[in-house]
Design an enzyme around this catalytic site. Structure first.
Site, mmCIF file in Angstrom:
data_model
loop_
_atom_site.group_PDB
_atom_site.id
_atom_site.type_symbol
_atom_site.label_atom_id
_atom_site.label_comp_id
_atom_site.label_asym_id
_atom_site.label_seq_id
_atom_site.Cartn_x
_atom_site.Cartn_y
_atom_site.Cartn_z
ATOM 1 N N ASN A 8 0.856 -1.194 0.000
ATOM 2 C CA ASN A 8 0.000 0.000 0.000
ATOM 3 C C ASN A 8 0.889 1.241 0.000
ATOM 4 O O ASN A 8 1.470 1.590 1.025
ATOM 5 C CB ASN A 8 -0.900 -0.026 1.254
ATOM 6 C CG ASN A 8 -1.758 1.223 1.369
ATOM 7 O OD1 ASN A 8 -1.929 1.963 0.395
ATOM 8 N ND2 ASN A 8 -2.304 1.465 2.550
ATOM 9 N N LYS A 10 0.005 4.248 -0.247
ATOM 10 C CA LYS A 10 -0.680 5.422 0.324
ATOM 11 C C LYS A 10 -0.528 6.628 -0.610
ATOM 12 O O LYS A 10 -0.591 6.461 -1.816
ATOM 13 C CB LYS A 10 -0.149 5.717 1.730
ATOM 14 C CG LYS A 10 -0.117 4.473 2.617
ATOM 15 C CD LYS A 10 0.124 4.811 4.052
ATOM 16 C CE LYS A 10 0.376 3.550 4.831
ATOM 17 N NZ LYS A 10 -0.015 3.660 6.210
ATOM 18 N N HIS A 90 -9.810 1.292 4.885
ATOM 19 C CA HIS A 90 -8.515 1.474 5.578
ATOM 20 C C HIS A 90 -8.705 2.433 6.756
ATOM 21 O O HIS A 90 -9.503 3.372 6.682
ATOM 22 C CB HIS A 90 -7.480 2.035 4.590
ATOM 23 C CG HIS A 90 -6.083 1.980 5.137
ATOM 24 N ND1 HIS A 90 -5.613 2.909 6.026
ATOM 25 C CD2 HIS A 90 -5.083 1.090 4.935
ATOM 26 C CE1 HIS A 90 -4.364 2.600 6.351
ATOM 27 N NE2 HIS A 90 -4.015 1.489 5.697
ATOM 28 N N GLU A 92 -7.033 4.810 7.769
ATOM 29 C CA GLU A 92 -6.767 6.223 7.452
ATOM 30 C C GLU A 92 -7.989 6.863 6.783
ATOM 31 O O GLU A 92 -8.214 8.061 6.910
ATOM 32 C CB GLU A 92 -5.495 6.338 6.594
ATOM 33 C CG GLU A 92 -4.246 6.077 7.441
ATOM 34 C CD GLU A 92 -3.034 5.582 6.671
ATOM 35 O OE1 GLU A 92 -3.054 5.592 5.433
ATOM 36 O OE2 GLU A 92 -2.056 5.169 7.335
ATOM 37 N N GLU A 161 -5.895 -4.885 10.836
ATOM 38 C CA GLU A 161 -4.924 -3.788 10.890
ATOM 39 C C GLU A 161 -5.149 -2.973 12.166
ATOM 40 O O GLU A 161 -5.901 -1.984 12.145
ATOM 41 C CB GLU A 161 -5.075 -2.885 9.672
ATOM 42 C CG GLU A 161 -4.700 -3.535 8.361
ATOM 43 C CD GLU A 161 -4.010 -2.523 7.444
ATOM 44 O OE1 GLU A 161 -2.850 -2.737 7.083
ATOM 45 O OE2 GLU A 161 -4.638 -1.510 7.120
ATOM 46 N N GLY A 167 2.051 2.244 10.627
ATOM 47 C CA GLY A 167 3.007 3.343 10.429
ATOM 48 C C GLY A 167 3.715 3.787 11.694
ATOM 49 O O GLY A 167 4.333 4.847 11.722
ATOM 50 N N SER A 204 3.125 -2.152 10.456
ATOM 51 C CA SER A 204 4.568 -2.153 10.741
ATOM 52 C C SER A 204 5.244 -3.495 10.453
ATOM 53 O O SER A 204 6.127 -3.927 11.202
ATOM 54 C CB SER A 204 4.826 -1.710 12.187
ATOM 55 O OG SER A 204 4.378 -0.381 12.366
HETATM 56 C C1 PEP Z 1 -1.020 0.169 5.898
HETATM 57 O O1 PEP Z 1 -0.895 1.229 5.313
HETATM 58 O O2 PEP Z 1 -2.057 -0.484 5.775
HETATM 59 C C2 PEP Z 1 0.085 -0.307 6.739
HETATM 60 C C3 PEP Z 1 -0.008 -1.484 7.284
HETATM 61 O O3 PEP Z 1 1.141 0.550 6.881
HETATM 62 P P1 PEP Z 1 2.526 0.226 7.613
HETATM 63 O O4 PEP Z 1 3.054 -1.046 7.011
HETATM 64 O O5 PEP Z 1 3.398 1.396 7.300
HETATM 65 O O6 PEP Z 1 2.264 0.075 9.063
#
Ligand code: PEP
Length: 241
Positions: A8, A10, A90, A92, A161, A167, A204
């Site tokens: 992803n 983003k 998501h 976000e 998630e 992040g 992460s």
């Molecule tokens: C995500 O954007 O869904 C995500 C898991 O980001 P990250 O790997 O940076 O934590």
């Protein structure tokens, strides 16, 4: 079964030149014997340039209708570009105000048009600390999957998630992810009498911890930050050869 790995990107990279560089570095570095299904999800604006070039391309969001909806990108449009996967719900997007009702309509539109939706669910740190994880996830599943019938449920991928792990560099303990996976499976068994829905993990993930999630039974990953760093991303993929 081979894991599903979603990169992803983003809201990155900031221009076409950088996008091209990132894409070609990932493509060049791909392990020859990769035993995983890899899907790259760039911003909408780069989808057309990146589809049909040897890597599976997905979108980070979608809209559930064509028509007078300024600024939206519909599932039909994504399909016409050759996308097969779409991230839906998501955290976000949820943090920016997206409601379960809209997520539900997006899922239904993906299913109708035969795109694979990757439904993201997860609790905040505050919710985890107050022992509400199971209640929150159940509520998200209940609302997001409302009206989705048994024949369609196995076409959805569910991504656990935890919001606090996205992040932040503070990945979720794989044992916790395992418990959550079992909870989601139990819910789906009760509701749909199926064990076949793919459950993946995001938050992460890096080259050091990736395998621990596979060992804990997660069937794939959403990888944000590390999918923007070709060396690190390839190092994660090298775990699956
Ligand atoms: C995500 O954007 O869904 C995500 C898991 O980001 P990250 O790997 O940076 O934590």
């Amino acid at each position: 079964m081979n894991p599903l790995i979603i990169g992803n990107w983003k809201c990155n990279p900031c221009d076409s030149k950088k996008t091209e560089k990132l894409f070609s570095e990932i493509k060049k570095g791909l392990p020859k014997k990769l035993k995983a299904k890899l899907v790259i999800c760039p911003p909408f604006i780069y989808l057309k340039d990146l589809t049909g070039r040897g890597l599976e391309i997905g979108a980070q969001d979608c809209f559930f209708q064509d028509g007078p909806f300024t600024g939206q990108i519909s599932v039909s449009m994504l399909k016409s570009l050759g996308c097969k996967y779409v991230i839906v719900g998501h955290s976000e997007k949820r943090a920016a105000g997206e409601k379960d009702k809209i997520i539900n309509l997006k899922l239904k539109s993906c299913l109708e048009k035969r795109l694979v939706p990757i439904l993201c669910i997860g609790e905040t740190l505050k919710q985890r600390k107050s022992n509400q994880t199971s209640k929150i996830l159940r509520r998200q599943l209940e609302k997001d999957l409302k009206g989705i019938v048994k024949k369609d449920i196995e076409s959805i991928v569910i991504a656990y998630e935890p919001v606090w792990a996205i992040g932040t560099g503070k990945a979720c303990d794989p044992e916790i992810a395992k418990v959550v996976k079992m909870m989601i499976k139990k819910y789906l068994r009760e509701l749909y009498k199926t064990d076949k829905v793919k459950i993946i993990y995001g938050g992460s993930v890096d080259a050091k911890n990736a395998l621990e999630y596979a060992e804990a039974g997660m069937e794939g990953y959403i990888i944000g930050g590390m999918s923007l760093k070709p060396k690190e991303f390839i190092a994660i993929l090298n775990n699956f050869c």
